[in-house]
Structures are given as C-alpha cells and as structure tokens.
Design an enzyme around this catalytic site. Sequence first.
Site, PDB file in Angstrom:
ATOM      1  N   SER A   1       0.912  -1.363  -0.105  1.00 45.24           N
ATOM      2  CA  SER A   1       0.101   0.196  -0.022  1.00 45.24           C
ATOM      3  C   SER A   1       0.814   1.275   0.065  1.00 45.24           C
ATOM      4  CB  SER A   1      -1.088  -0.127   1.102  1.00 45.24           C
ATOM      5  OG  SER A   1      -0.351  -0.335   2.676  1.00 45.24           O
ATOM      6  N   PHE A   2       1.903   1.360   0.875  1.00 41.66           N
ATOM      7  CA  PHE A   2       2.617   2.607   0.867  1.00 41.66           C
ATOM      8  C   PHE A   2       3.539   2.809  -0.466  1.00 41.66           C
ATOM      9  CE2 PHE A   2       5.893   5.502   2.293  1.00 41.66           C
ATOM     10  CZ  PHE A   2       5.066   6.555   2.664  1.00 41.66           C
TER      11      PHE A   2
ATOM     12  N   LYS B   1       8.971   0.888   8.363  1.00 36.87           N
ATOM     13  CA  LYS B   1       8.917   1.109   9.882  1.00 36.87           C
ATOM     14  C   LYS B   1       8.786  -0.194  10.615  1.00 36.87           C
ATOM     15  CE  LYS B   1       6.362   5.399   8.904  1.00 36.87           C
ATOM     16  NZ  LYS B   1       5.170   6.113   9.264  1.00 36.87           N
TER      17      LYS B   1
ATOM     18  N   LYS C   1       6.569   2.999  17.307  1.00 39.99           N
ATOM     19  CA  LYS C   1       5.343   3.525  17.495  1.00 39.99           C
ATOM     20  C   LYS C   1       4.031   2.096  17.031  1.00 39.99           C
ATOM     21  CE  LYS C   1       4.661   4.076  12.968  1.00 39.99           C
ATOM     22  NZ  LYS C   1       3.643   3.448  11.981  1.00 39.99           N
TER      23      LYS C   1
ATOM     24  N   ASP D   1       3.795  10.604  14.023  1.00 38.05           N
ATOM     25  CA  ASP D   1       3.268   9.308  13.893  1.00 38.05           C
ATOM     26  C   ASP D   1       2.832   8.455  14.756  1.00 38.05           C
ATOM     27  OD1 ASP D   1       3.504   7.361  11.906  1.00 38.05           O
ATOM     28  OD2 ASP D   1       5.527   6.898  11.983  1.00 38.05           O
TER      29      ASP D   1
ATOM     30  N   ARG E   1      -2.591  -0.187   9.917  1.00 38.77           N
ATOM     31  CA  ARG E   1      -2.736  -1.719   9.896  1.00 38.77           C
ATOM     32  C   ARG E   1      -2.270  -2.292  11.381  1.00 38.77           C
ATOM     33  NH1 ARG E   1       1.785  -2.553   5.096  1.00 38.77           N
ATOM     34  NH2 ARG E   1       2.672  -0.834   6.097  1.00 38.77           N
TER      35      ARG E   1
ATOM     36  N   VAL F   1       1.317  -7.227   5.888  1.00 39.45           N
ATOM     37  CA  VAL F   1       2.499  -7.218   7.129  1.00 39.45           C
ATOM     38  C   VAL F   1       1.861  -6.004   8.266  1.00 39.45           C
ATOM     39  CG1 VAL F   1       4.665  -6.795   8.133  1.00 39.45           C
ATOM     40  CG2 VAL F   1       4.019  -8.361   5.925  1.00 39.45           C
TER      41      VAL F   1
END
Length: 340
Positions: free
Chosen positions: A14-15, A108, A191, A244, A255, A279
């Site tokens: 997605s990103f 991340k 995070k 964030d 997610r 994921v």
Amino acid sequence: MTELQPIAVLGGGSFGTALANLLAENGQRVLQWMRDPEQAGQMRRSGENPRYLKGVKLHPGIEPTSDLGAALQQAELVFVALPSSALRDALQPVAAQLSGKMLVSTTKGIEARTFKLMSEILEEIAPDARIGVLSGPNLAKEVADHALTATVIASEDEELCLRVQQALHGRTFRVYASADRFGVELGGALKNVYAIMSGMAAALGMGENTKSMLITRALAEMTRFAVKLGANPMTFLGLAGVGDLIVTCSSPKSRNYQVGFALGEGLSLDEAVQRLGEVAEGVNTLKVLKARAEELEVYMPLVAGLHAVLFEGRTLAQVIELLMRGEPKTDVDFIPTAGF
C-alpha cells in the site's frame, strides 16, 4: 530530448504504491518493482493495485515490473518499501547494483534476528550507497487520496534530502528534513507496537482518557528507549515521533491498529494478522523490543504489558490494572526513569 531518469520504488504494498503514485503525479517517471509478476501484470492492465490500495487509480507514469535488476539499472534514487522480514533477502543478491545510489527506506520495522533498522541493513548490503529514511504520519490511503500530509526525510547527506524533497514535495505533500536518521527511523519502528495496544483499547470500549494516557506514556517510553541508544530526544517531538504515534494509535486505517482492534474483539493473533492480509510490523517488533529493553535495562512497562497479552495469556484489562498500581514518578523528561 533527454529522457527523464526514472525513480525506483521497491515494493508493491500500500505505501509503496501510494508513494509511486505521488512521484508520478509530480512528473517523475517511476519504476515500481514487486516480486510477483502476476501482480505487476494486473497493475499494468487495470491501472490499479486492488489487493493493497483498492479504488485508487494509478498514474500512467508508473511502470510496474517484476524485474528488479532492470529497475535498479536505470534509477539513481531508490525508495525501499519492503517488509522488514524480506528486505535483506530481496536486496542482497543485487548488492552490486545498489552501490553509489541514493537509497531511502520507508519501512517502519526492525529485523528480528539482529535488531537492526532498515537503513543499517542497507548500509551492510551497499556500503557505498547514500542512505536516507522517510518517515512520519503517512497513512498510505490518505497519501493516495491527497489528504494534506507532511513527512520527514532524514539523512546526514544534505544532497539526498534535497533530492527527495524535490521529488516528493507537492500541493498536498510537504517534506521536512532532519539529520537524525537514527531517531527518525527508530520512532517509526517503535510506534507500531503501541498502535496494537491502542486498537485493543478501542475495541474494548475504553474511554478517551485511557487512550490519551496510553499514547502519552507510549511517547515517554519510546523516547526513554531511543535516548538510551543515542537518539536525539527532540526528534520524538516532531512528525516522525509524536506525529506518527498519534495517527497510528488513533486511526482505524493503521494496519497495526487494525490488528489490535481484532485482538480486542476476541480474535487470536494469527486470525487478526490473517484478517489484515498485510504485514503488521508491530507484532514482529514487539518480540525483539521487549528482549532488547530488558538487555539494556530500559523501563518499558507498556511493551512488557503488551507482550504479556499477546504471548503470555494475560488480558489487556489485567495489564492496565497492574500498570495503574505502579508507583507514579515523573511526567515529562528525557532521561530514564523508573515510573510508569
């Protein structure tokens, strides 16, 4: 007329897709690599990524491909949007082609076996590459839908930062720069753990006071750990830290929040991850983070509590009750403390 040099985006999630779309909308030619030839073909035919970014029309400037070597051969600037568990295996075979390129990690996460951040793995694979990290409150669907968004490009390489700002900065997407690559990347990885806990709290109907407490104590905990490892605590007051953390712990689009919410509804961890279909980096990060915190003797009660819920059979209500019984210490500081 000289053909525009393409930018490579590695990853078909997605990103990675949202980032590729943003670059293409800014006039860049984009080579988006994904491992699955069938997915690349479907994206070329339909102009969409229905599995990971349903309903978003892709800009014609994106060229989906499953040929990693060809994508890297043409590009100088490469955005790496691969899962933490797959990054090393995907890029090690093409290490020679990465030499001298600008490599920007958007992942991340933390490698479970080594506790290395993604930029550190990139440095191992390609010591001569120029490394940066892109991180911030950047939900993929909102980036793709042109919601007003800001992010941080972090690198000691000022030229790399400027190149990324020029490529990404636009009408709805603002790019700030930072020299604290380690702090920016660590904030993005840590995070995710707390977003799982926030999703669980929401599913269990806990109040706004509780959610606020969890987020602010999470920030203190993240900062405490990062300072122990040498990060600049001020980084955690910016977009890649508190920014964030807020969006990931507050939005059902996150997610990791979705996994936590499913757990709060009574699903098992395996069922929650299966429902997501992507994921959730926070699950993997939690395991290694707890062990690392204990090794460094950093007080991280929320991490220990969530680990107890996911892997030791405790309920979130039980863990919060134990946390509330702890002796309160200081509220805001940038040195290790012993209180929740």
